[in-house]
Design a protein around this motif. Sequence first.
Motif, mmCIF file in Angstrom:
data_model
loop_
_atom_site.group_PDB
_atom_site.id
_atom_site.type_symbol
_atom_site.label_atom_id
_atom_site.label_comp_id
_atom_site.label_asym_id
_atom_site.label_seq_id
_atom_site.Cartn_x
_atom_site.Cartn_y
_atom_site.Cartn_z
ATOM 1 N N HIS A 1 0.407 -1.479 -0.697
ATOM 2 C CA HIS A 1 0.098 0.059 -0.311
ATOM 3 C C HIS A 1 1.085 0.960 0.128
ATOM 4 N N ARG B 1 0.917 5.744 0.133
ATOM 5 C CA ARG B 1 0.621 6.837 0.069
ATOM 6 C C ARG B 1 1.200 7.618 -0.691
ATOM 7 N N ARG B 2 0.430 8.046 -1.571
ATOM 8 C CA ARG B 2 1.050 9.352 -3.095
ATOM 9 C C ARG B 2 0.047 10.613 -2.040
ATOM 10 N N TRP B 3 0.297 11.235 -1.620
ATOM 11 C CA TRP B 3 0.279 12.723 -1.282
ATOM 12 C C TRP B 3 -0.895 12.371 -0.282
ATOM 13 N N PHE C 1 -4.886 12.014 -0.121
ATOM 14 C CA PHE C 1 -5.686 10.750 0.006
ATOM 15 C C PHE C 1 -5.400 9.783 -0.951
ATOM 16 N N ARG C 2 -4.929 10.157 -1.968
ATOM 17 C CA ARG C 2 -4.858 8.881 -2.959
ATOM 18 C C ARG C 2 -3.615 8.023 -2.108
ATOM 19 N N ARG C 3 -3.993 6.351 -2.892
ATOM 20 C CA ARG C 3 -3.109 5.562 -2.156
ATOM 21 C C ARG C 3 -3.406 4.510 -3.804
ATOM 22 N N ARG C 4 -2.215 3.725 -3.673
ATOM 23 C CA ARG C 4 -2.153 2.104 -4.289
ATOM 24 C C ARG C 4 -1.857 1.084 -4.092
ATOM 25 N N ARG C 5 -2.533 0.113 -4.505
ATOM 26 C CA ARG C 5 -2.273 -1.002 -4.236
ATOM 27 C C ARG C 5 -1.632 -2.107 -5.187
ATOM 28 N N LYS D 1 -1.530 -4.296 -10.019
ATOM 29 C CA LYS D 1 -2.769 -4.225 -9.639
ATOM 30 C C LYS D 1 -3.993 -4.819 -9.245
#
Length: 83
Positions: free
Chosen positions: A51, A53-55, A57-61, A82
């Motif tokens: 997981h 965390r970018r910025w 509220f933006r998250r990538r999994r 993804k």
Amino acid sequence: MKVQSHEDAMAIILERLRSSYGERLNVEFLRAKLETDLSGRKLWVVEGIIHVRRWLFRRRRRRFTYYVDAENGKILIMRMKKC
């Protein structure tokens, strides 16, 4: 460096992921097991989810699978997709 336990294999992968994605990273390891390939070489197969965390509220999994050589600790194969 010989990788003797799954904790050692996970530490190698965690170090690689932190160098690639930075410190804003949560890693969830799903499984780690020792397998043998067709040539008789032993490999640690480690699977999990990261997981990132970018910025604010933006998250990538991403779901990953790493193959680590048990004899020298090198990462041979890496797969990421993804979720």
